[in-house]
Design an enzyme around this catalytic site. Structure first.
Site, PDB file in Angstrom:
ATOM      1  N   TRP A 476      -1.650 -16.244 -79.633  1.00 55.81           N
ATOM      2  CA  TRP A 476      -2.458 -15.871 -80.811  1.00 55.81           C
ATOM      3  C   TRP A 476      -3.303 -17.083 -81.185  1.00 55.81           C
ATOM      4  O   TRP A 476      -2.808 -18.046 -81.740  1.00 55.81           O
ATOM      5  CB  TRP A 476      -1.511 -15.485 -81.937  1.00 55.81           C
ATOM      6  N   ASP A 477      -4.579 -16.994 -80.867  1.00 55.50           N
ATOM      7  CA  ASP A 477      -5.480 -18.135 -81.045  1.00 55.50           C
ATOM      8  C   ASP A 477      -6.277 -17.989 -82.342  1.00 55.50           C
ATOM      9  O   ASP A 477      -6.343 -16.903 -82.947  1.00 55.50           O
ATOM     10  CB  ASP A 477      -6.426 -18.186 -79.828  1.00 55.50           C
ATOM     11  N   ASN A 479      -9.932 -19.934 -83.532  1.00 60.26           N
ATOM     12  CA  ASN A 479     -10.805 -21.019 -83.098  1.00 60.26           C
ATOM     13  C   ASN A 479     -11.889 -21.465 -84.068  1.00 60.26           C
ATOM     14  O   ASN A 479     -12.889 -22.041 -83.636  1.00 60.26           O
ATOM     15  CB  ASN A 479     -11.452 -20.642 -81.769  1.00 60.26           C
ATOM     16  N   ASP A 547      -5.540 -28.966 -77.134  1.00 61.20           N
ATOM     17  CA  ASP A 547      -6.389 -28.599 -75.996  1.00 61.20           C
ATOM     18  C   ASP A 547      -6.564 -29.773 -75.050  1.00 61.20           C
ATOM     19  O   ASP A 547      -7.186 -29.627 -73.996  1.00 61.20           O
ATOM     20  CB  ASP A 547      -7.763 -28.118 -76.482  1.00 61.20           C
TER      21      ASP A 547
HETATM   22  C1  DGJ Z   1      -8.672 -22.506 -77.538  1.00 64.02           C
HETATM   23  C2  DGJ Z   1      -7.293 -22.659 -76.970  1.00 64.02           C
HETATM   24  O1  DGJ Z   1      -6.681 -23.787 -77.489  1.00 64.02           O
HETATM   25  C3  DGJ Z   1      -7.392 -22.709 -75.454  1.00 64.02           C
HETATM   26  O2  DGJ Z   1      -6.136 -22.943 -74.896  1.00 64.02           O
HETATM   27  C4  DGJ Z   1      -7.970 -21.418 -74.947  1.00 64.02           C
HETATM   28  O3  DGJ Z   1      -7.098 -20.370 -75.248  1.00 64.02           O
HETATM   29  C5  DGJ Z   1      -9.321 -21.188 -75.604  1.00 64.02           C
HETATM   30  N1  DGJ Z   1      -9.263 -21.282 -77.031  1.00 64.02           N
HETATM   31  C6  DGJ Z   1      -9.875 -19.843 -75.226  1.00 64.02           C
HETATM   32  O4  DGJ Z   1     -11.014 -19.534 -75.883  1.00 64.02           O
END
Ligand code: DGJ
Length: 728
Positions: A476-477, A479, A547
């Site tokens: 579950w991201d 961003n 990341d």
């Molecule tokens: C950010 C995450 O931390 C990454 O591992 C990857 O899932 C990317 N998003 C994908 O957009």
């Protein structure tokens, strides 16, 4: 009995600590002490009446000797005679902002009291737990403050939260309500923080407290990459193994604030809670506002023991009982292997190789839905792209499962792309302030999940994905941060509730999903480690740490994270070289050594390995499985550390009969001196044998002289030493 009440004094004891406070003059609740166990119950002598100029006294005190401005309080309020940063600020119907909190009642409750709608420490079958509820009252308005202290005897932890209960006739607005206040008589401490940035999360900072306010406040809507909900205070001479150390956690995943004010008399006040910047919560007559929970520990044996107390507590009481004795799968994630460029065949071939190497789960990352070929489109359209994945998720999950591997999937449920069917149908679902342009982050907007219909859409979308195929794992991201905070569902006087309502909605969705799919393992993620907190860990015990997958840099991130969080929750993967974030080349065995200390996995194209690499990876998988319980449930010790040069750490079984030591030499030098690694984890009277050299040592030799590090040639080389007690 963990909680004692006698002659107006409260004494909260854990195995090794005492926390004490008292109903003092005029009904104020004054803090006495928090630290190593003491026997006295009444510690009133620690705040003697003293003549002081230029401070106001409380209304009844004609002697002018009792001032709450320099008394250590349990929970302070804005608007009366305490001029320091206070825990509580309430706006009343007449526009005034004040509360004069005096003791009203108390009660001792067996076990844990659940924090409504918020993640919290749970009993989970342990029996050493009691809760104290102390009620304070502001007589002028009939606002009550219920302070809860839950004492976890065995783990040396006390958890706290506060309810603001409005028994008056009119609404009040809570503008600030800390979850935890801790007043010290002195300020002779170092302040330890975990700070950073994207791909540089949770690096340890340490600085002495100085007069004035120090701390941080976050308004990204998340925990953030920059600041953690964990912090610590320690004696100036404290190190890993000695000295006093206090560790604090806020169980929360949104805007948060930590303030430490050192006042004119050299006393320190610690406050932690929801960030009050822009915050305002209406509490109607008869209602309550509940703060997130916070918890704290004290160790008299340095930062190492402080961390171990927190690790044990998080594993026992924050993780759900369901995950307590489950070995979580060793995984491969395709993100750094393929980014958006994958299809059915590629994923199934990854699964096939994974199965042969001993990897147990394949996680399909971003790019499987809508028309998503890059990060510009389709968030919100959670339907598989059948050009890439003919037959959709069901066929793919089947194809992966046929290779003997479980299947997991990536989603970013809180988001919406402008170029998506969802946005074309519901442009107003993206968070924005009417009449004002929206900030855009990673080409996307955030859904206003504080609105019921939007929240329901998200729940349905996740349920359809997870329920539509054999999906056992969800990454579950999240961003981007929240901006232009505003909701069409809130009136103009209630927009200050937005950020907190957003977090409550995230928790609500997680709650529904884990109840619907109780066996689903969720990996939390927010652009790496942007939402790394104990709030998230309550729902699922795993978070993608950063990341940055570069082993060299990960050492610092993981070491920093371990200050407050157990290794078992840190997602850590072996990735390709040259590393995608730094270009650095690190040997495969060292990449393994670093990634072992977490929820181990891979994130590289394993279909393109040499035979030698395949052999090494299958040995790594075997090693991790063999040592899973020691790494994930053993006691973790940070050992030698010279930033950028050398790092070592170890895991010890609870009975100390097994110790697994890892070391990485980051920098090489010619003709270097021998390096000794002391092992405080060893039991002094036991004898140990090193598995690979057969050298034997008594525990006290390991404690005081230590291992002599095996010679390493080259940079980023590593070693593993496995010590086992000899049964004599
Ligand atoms: C950010 C995450 O931390 C990454 O591992 C990857 O899932 C990317 N998003 C994908 O957009």
């Amino acid at each position: 009995m963990a909680i004692l009440f006698k002659d107006g004094c409260f004494k909260l004891d854990t195995k090794n600590t005492t926390y004490s406070f008292k109903v003092a003059k005029f009904g104020y609740i004054l803090h006495g002490y928090y630290g190593k166990t003491v026997s006295d119950i009444d510690l009133g002598y620690t705040y003697p009446d003293l003549p002081r100029s230029y401070v106001a006294s409380v209304p009844e005190d004609t002697s002018m000797l009792f001032r709450i401005n320099d008394a250590p309080q349990e929970y302070s309020a804005y608007g009366i005679a305490d001029f320091r940063t206070t825990a509580l600020r309430i706006k009343h119907f007449d526009g005034s902002r004040a509360a004069d909190l005096r003791y009203f009642s108390h009660e001792i409750i067996d076990g844990v009291v659940a924090v409504k709608e918020l993640p919290h420490a749970t009993q989970n079958g342990f029996s050493d737990i009691e809760t104290l509820k102390v009620v304070l009252k502001d007589s002028a308005t009939d606002v009550f403050v219920n302070m809860y202290y839950t004492v976890f005897e065995q783990t040396d932890v006390i958890a706290r939260f506060v309810e603001i209960e409005n028994k008056g006739d009119n609404s009040v607005f809570v503008e600030k309500a800390a979850s935890l206040q801790l007043d010290f008589n002195d300020s002779d401490y170092d302040f330890i923080t975990l700070t950073g940035a994207w791909a540089k999360e949770r690096h340890v900072g340490r600085r002495p407290l100085v007069m004035g306010t120090q701390g941080y406040s976050v308004h990204t809507g998340t925990t953030s990459h920059q600041y953690s909900t964990f912090f610590a205070l320690c004696d100036k001479n404290a190190d890993e193994n000695m000295g006093g150390a206090y560790g604090f956690h806020l169980v929360y995943s949104g805007n948060h604030k930590t303030e430490i004010e050192v006042d004119q008399f050299g006393s320190a006040r610690v406050l932690a809670g929801i960030n009050d910047e822009g915050f305002s919560w209406e509490v109607k007559s008869g209602d309550k506002f509940v703060t997130p929970e916070a918890f704290m520990t004290y160790s008299n044996n340095g930062l190492g023991q402080m961390s171990r107390n927190l690790h044990e507590f998080i594993i026992r009481h924050i993780f759900r009982e369901k995950w307590h004795n489950v070995r979580r799968p060793l995984l491969i994630n395709n993100w750094e292997a393929t980014y958006f460029d994958f299809n059915y065949e590629k994923l199934v071939s990854l699964a096939e190789t994974a199965g042969k190497l001993g990897i147990e789960l394949l996680v399909m990352d971003d790019g499987w839905f809508g028309k998503r070929e890059d990060d510009k489109t389709s968030l919100g359209d959670w339907i598989a792209n059948t050009e890439k994945l003919p037959g959709g998720l069901e066929r793919l999950a089947k194809g992966v499962n046929e290779k003997g591997v479980k299947f997991g999937i990536w989603m970013e449920p809180e988001m919406i792309s402008e170029d998506s069917d969802l946005y074309r149908a519901h442009p107003d679902w993206a968070i924005s302030i009417p009449g004002r342009a929206k900030s855009i982050g990673r080409n996307q907007y955030v859904l206003d999940i504080t609105r019921d219909e939007v929240k329901q859409y998200v729940i349905d979308a996740i349920s359809n994905v997870i329920g539509g195929a054999n999906i056992e794992y969800l990454k579950w991201d999240m961003n981007r941060y929240l901006t232009e905070a505003y909701s069409l569902s809130l009136g103009k006087d209630n927009q200050g509730e937005f950020y907190h309502r957003y977090v409550l909605a995230v928790y609500d969705i997680l709650d529904v999903i884990i109840n619907k799919f109780p066996n689903l393992l969720i990996e939390h993620c927010s652009g790496g480690g942007g939402r790394f907190d104990t709030g998230m860990l309550y729902y699922s015990p795993q978070i993608w740490t950063s990341d940055d997958t570069d082993a060299h840099e990960r050492i610092e991130v993981q070491r920093g994270t371990s200050m407050g969080f157990p290794v078992t929750c840190m997602g850590s993967h072996v990735s390709a070289v040259p590393n995608h974030q730094t270009g650095r080349v690190t040997p495969l065995n060292t990449r393994g050594v670093v990634a072992y200390s977490g929820t181990f996995g891979y994130e590289l194209d394993i279909t393109a390995l040499t035979d030698e690499e395949r052999e090494e990876i299958s040995k790594q998988c075997e090693f991790y499985k063999e040592n899973y319980w020691l790494i994930n449930c053993g006691d973790y010790y940070r050992l030698n550390y010279v930033p950028g040069e050398f790092s070592a750490w170890c895991f010890a079984s609870k009975d100390k009969k097994e110790i697994l030591i890892f070391g990485v030499q980051l920098q090489a030098g010619a003709n270097d001196a021998n390096r000794f690694i002391k092992i405080p984890a060893a039991e002094k009277s036991m004898r140990y044998v090193d598995d690979s050299t057969n050298q034997t040592y008594f525990g006290d030799t390991l404690n005081n002289i230590g291992l002599c590090m095996p010679y390493q040639f080259g940079e980023r080389t590593s070693f593993i030493c496995h010590l086992r007690a000899i049964e004599e």
